[in-house]
Design a protein around this motif. Structure first.
Motif, PDB file in Angstrom:
ATOM      1  N   VAL A  60      -4.084 -13.611  12.030  1.00  0.00           N
ATOM      2  CA  VAL A  60      -3.114 -12.723  11.402  1.00  0.00           C
ATOM      3  C   VAL A  60      -3.831 -11.415  11.080  1.00  0.00           C
ATOM      4  CG1 VAL A  60      -1.546 -12.407   9.454  1.00  0.00           C
ATOM      5  CG2 VAL A  60      -1.905 -14.699  10.394  1.00  0.00           C
ATOM      6  N   LYS A  61      -3.213 -10.305  11.494  1.00  0.00           N
ATOM      7  CA  LYS A  61      -3.807  -8.987  11.287  1.00  0.00           C
ATOM      8  C   LYS A  61      -2.763  -8.026  10.731  1.00  0.00           C
ATOM      9  CE  LYS A  61      -6.053  -7.250  14.755  1.00  0.00           C
ATOM     10  NZ  LYS A  61      -6.421  -6.817  16.128  1.00  0.00           N
ATOM     11  N   CYS A  62      -3.260  -6.943  10.145  1.00  0.00           N
ATOM     12  CA  CYS A  62      -2.379  -5.861   9.721  1.00  0.00           C
ATOM     13  C   CYS A  62      -3.229  -4.614   9.509  1.00  0.00           C
ATOM     14  CB  CYS A  62      -1.644  -6.223   8.437  1.00  0.00           C
ATOM     15  SG  CYS A  62      -0.348  -5.036   8.005  1.00  0.00           S
ATOM     16  N   ASP A  63      -2.791  -3.508  10.072  1.00  0.00           N
ATOM     17  CA  ASP A  63      -3.497  -2.227   9.929  1.00  0.00           C
ATOM     18  C   ASP A  63      -4.981  -2.344  10.281  1.00  0.00           C
ATOM     19  OD1 ASP A  63      -1.062  -1.316   9.053  1.00  0.00           O
ATOM     20  OD2 ASP A  63      -1.661  -1.042   6.962  1.00  0.00           O
ATOM     21  N   GLY A  64      -5.291  -3.143  11.280  1.00  0.00           N
ATOM     22  CA  GLY A  64      -6.675  -3.301  11.723  1.00  0.00           C
ATOM     23  C   GLY A  64      -7.491  -4.290  10.924  1.00  0.00           C
ATOM     24  N   ASP A  95      -7.832 -13.288  -1.557  1.00  0.00           N
ATOM     25  CA  ASP A  95      -8.007 -12.219  -2.550  1.00  0.00           C
ATOM     26  C   ASP A  95      -7.080 -11.038  -2.278  1.00  0.00           C
ATOM     27  OD1 ASP A  95      -9.642 -11.961  -0.208  1.00  0.00           O
ATOM     28  OD2 ASP A  95     -10.819 -10.390  -1.179  1.00  0.00           O
ATOM     29  N   TRP A  96      -6.450 -11.013  -1.108  1.00  0.00           N
ATOM     30  CA  TRP A  96      -5.494  -9.956  -0.786  1.00  0.00           C
ATOM     31  C   TRP A  96      -4.050 -10.414  -0.989  1.00  0.00           C
ATOM     32  CZ3 TRP A  96      -7.674  -7.971   4.567  1.00  0.00           C
ATOM     33  CH2 TRP A  96      -8.927  -7.398   4.352  1.00  0.00           C
ATOM     34  N   LEU A  97      -3.859 -11.627  -1.475  1.00  0.00           N
ATOM     35  CA  LEU A  97      -2.515 -12.174  -1.661  1.00  0.00           C
ATOM     36  C   LEU A  97      -2.231 -12.405  -3.137  1.00  0.00           C
ATOM     37  CD1 LEU A  97      -2.506 -14.861   1.190  1.00  0.00           C
ATOM     38  CD2 LEU A  97      -1.343 -12.648   1.215  1.00  0.00           C
ATOM     39  N   SER A  98      -0.983 -12.166  -3.529  1.00  0.00           N
ATOM     40  CA  SER A  98      -0.582 -12.481  -4.900  1.00  0.00           C
ATOM     41  C   SER A  98       0.845 -13.010  -4.891  1.00  0.00           C
ATOM     42  CB  SER A  98      -0.678 -11.249  -5.810  1.00  0.00           C
ATOM     43  OG  SER A  98       0.234 -10.257  -5.399  1.00  0.00           O
ATOM     44  N   PRO A  99       1.121 -14.077  -5.672  1.00  0.00           N
ATOM     45  CA  PRO A  99       2.494 -14.593  -5.731  1.00  0.00           C
ATOM     46  C   PRO A  99       3.414 -13.533  -6.323  1.00  0.00           C
ATOM     47  CG  PRO A  99       1.113 -15.655  -7.384  1.00  0.00           C
ATOM     48  CD  PRO A  99       0.217 -14.789  -6.568  1.00  0.00           C
ATOM     49  N   ASN A 100       4.615 -13.401  -5.751  1.00  0.00           N
ATOM     50  CA  ASN A 100       5.517 -12.338  -6.215  1.00  0.00           C
ATOM     51  C   ASN A 100       6.689 -12.861  -7.046  1.00  0.00           C
ATOM     52  OD1 ASN A 100       7.407 -13.360  -4.378  1.00  0.00           O
ATOM     53  ND2 ASN A 100       6.829 -11.894  -2.786  1.00  0.00           N
ATOM     54  N   GLY A 101       6.706 -14.162  -7.353  1.00  0.00           N
ATOM     55  CA  GLY A 101       7.765 -14.729  -8.179  1.00  0.00           C
ATOM     56  C   GLY A 101       8.927 -15.293  -7.393  1.00  0.00           C
ATOM     57  N   LEU A 119      -3.416  -4.736   1.028  1.00  0.00           N
ATOM     58  CA  LEU A 119      -4.507  -4.367   1.923  1.00  0.00           C
ATOM     59  C   LEU A 119      -5.475  -3.407   1.248  1.00  0.00           C
ATOM     60  CD1 LEU A 119      -2.340  -3.868   5.108  1.00  0.00           C
ATOM     61  CD2 LEU A 119      -3.963  -5.724   4.699  1.00  0.00           C
ATOM     62  N   PRO A 120      -6.730  -3.368   1.724  1.00  0.00           N
ATOM     63  CA  PRO A 120      -7.714  -2.456   1.124  1.00  0.00           C
ATOM     64  C   PRO A 120      -7.325  -0.981   1.222  1.00  0.00           C
ATOM     65  CG  PRO A 120      -8.802  -4.069   2.532  1.00  0.00           C
ATOM     66  CD  PRO A 120      -7.324  -4.237   2.738  1.00  0.00           C
ATOM     67  N   ASN A 121      -6.456  -0.628   2.186  1.00  0.00           N
ATOM     68  CA  ASN A 121      -6.038   0.768   2.329  1.00  0.00           C
ATOM     69  C   ASN A 121      -4.938   1.153   1.337  1.00  0.00           C
ATOM     70  OD1 ASN A 121      -3.741  -0.449   3.373  1.00  0.00           O
ATOM     71  ND2 ASN A 121      -4.035   0.290   5.472  1.00  0.00           N
ATOM     72  N   GLY A 122      -4.560   0.219   0.444  1.00  0.00           N
ATOM     73  CA  GLY A 122      -3.559   0.494  -0.577  1.00  0.00           C
ATOM     74  C   GLY A 122      -2.151   0.088  -0.188  1.00  0.00           C
ATOM     75  N   ARG A 123      -1.938  -0.294   1.041  1.00  0.00           N
ATOM     76  CA  ARG A 123      -0.608  -0.709   1.487  1.00  0.00           C
ATOM     77  C   ARG A 123      -0.310  -2.126   1.007  1.00  0.00           C
ATOM     78  NH1 ARG A 123       1.219  -1.955   7.641  1.00  0.00           N
ATOM     79  NH2 ARG A 123       3.432  -2.221   7.238  1.00  0.00           N
ATOM     80  N   SER A 124       0.898  -2.345   0.530  1.00  0.00           N
ATOM     81  CA  SER A 124       1.342  -3.677   0.126  1.00  0.00           C
ATOM     82  C   SER A 124       2.561  -4.064   0.955  1.00  0.00           C
ATOM     83  CB  SER A 124       1.707  -3.714  -1.358  1.00  0.00           C
ATOM     84  OG  SER A 124       0.554  -3.576  -2.152  1.00  0.00           O
ATOM     85  N   ILE A 125       2.634  -5.347   1.303  1.00  0.00           N
ATOM     86  CA  ILE A 125       3.749  -5.866   2.091  1.00  0.00           C
ATOM     87  C   ILE A 125       4.346  -7.031   1.319  1.00  0.00           C
ATOM     88  CG2 ILE A 125       4.473  -6.883   4.272  1.00  0.00           C
ATOM     89  CD1 ILE A 125       2.001  -5.478   5.515  1.00  0.00           C
TER      90      ILE A 125
END
Length: 195
Positions: A60-64, A95-101, A119-125
């Motif tokens: 699984v990838k996103c933004d490189g 560490d890049w995932l968080s439950p959203n409720g 993501l480390p670049n500040g983008r959230s999905i």
């Protein structure tokens, strides 16, 4: 990620048991795609679903960024749906995932918890992944093995089986991974809710 509060498992299981028997196990829609050597029809998958080893490396990838990669993933296969690979947490950037409720209920697996990807670049999905922290374990098939494992929506991030980029299961609700070897029709579009 341990601050998730799930509904009472026993009470929830009692509610879904009646729905499990509601399925018409003999139903097969018109227009089944032909299946050749090395291919699979989603209409040959069972219900309740089964867990089997994924056929290749899952990535699984996103933004490189590589979010997850595993040779130990398990495919969840259920009648009419594309396989959903579940990856062990040790192969996921948790560490890049968080439950959203947000939560959903599967009559077979239990309560699914939705996770946002940061993501480390500040983008959230929002809702890029999900997991079953405490799956139902009342069936012989058993889903305890994927407790806390993650799957990802291919309509939100780039998902691969080996070198093949997968396509999302139709309709946007289900998280199945469609590859060239998977034949349908696959549930998800309007008019397939009873599948």
């Amino acid at each position: 990620m341990n601050d998730i509060i799930l509904p009472d498992k026993a009470a929830l299981l009692a509610k879904v048991k009646a729905g499990r028997d509601h399925w018409d196990r003999d139903f097969r829609p018109a227009g089944l795609e032909p299946v050749n050597t090395g291919e699979e029809s989603v209409w040959d998958y069972p219900r309740p679903p089964i867990l089997v080893p994924a056929p290749a490396t899952i990535m699984v990838k996103c933004d490189g960024h590589i979010i997850a990669q595993s040779d130990a993933a398990l495919d969840m296969k259920e009648t009419a749906g594309a396989p959903c690979p579940y990856l062990p947490p040790k192969h996921v950037r948790t560490d890049w995932l968080s439950p959203n409720g947000d939560m959903s209920i599967c009559e077979w697996k239990g309560v699914g918890v939705s996770y946002d990807l940061h993501l480390p670049n500040g983008r959230s999905i929002k809702g890029a992944a999900w997991a079953y922290p405490d799956p139902f374990d009342d069936l012989p098939e058993g889903y305890a093995e994927i407790a806390g494992w993650f799957s990802f929506y291919p309509n939100k991030v780039e998902c691969f089986v080996s070198d093949e980029r997968v396509r999302p299961q139709p309709g946007g609700f289900y998280g199945g991974w469609v590859t060239d070897r998977i034949k349908g029709p696959i549930k998800g579009l309007p008019g397939t809710g009873h599948w």
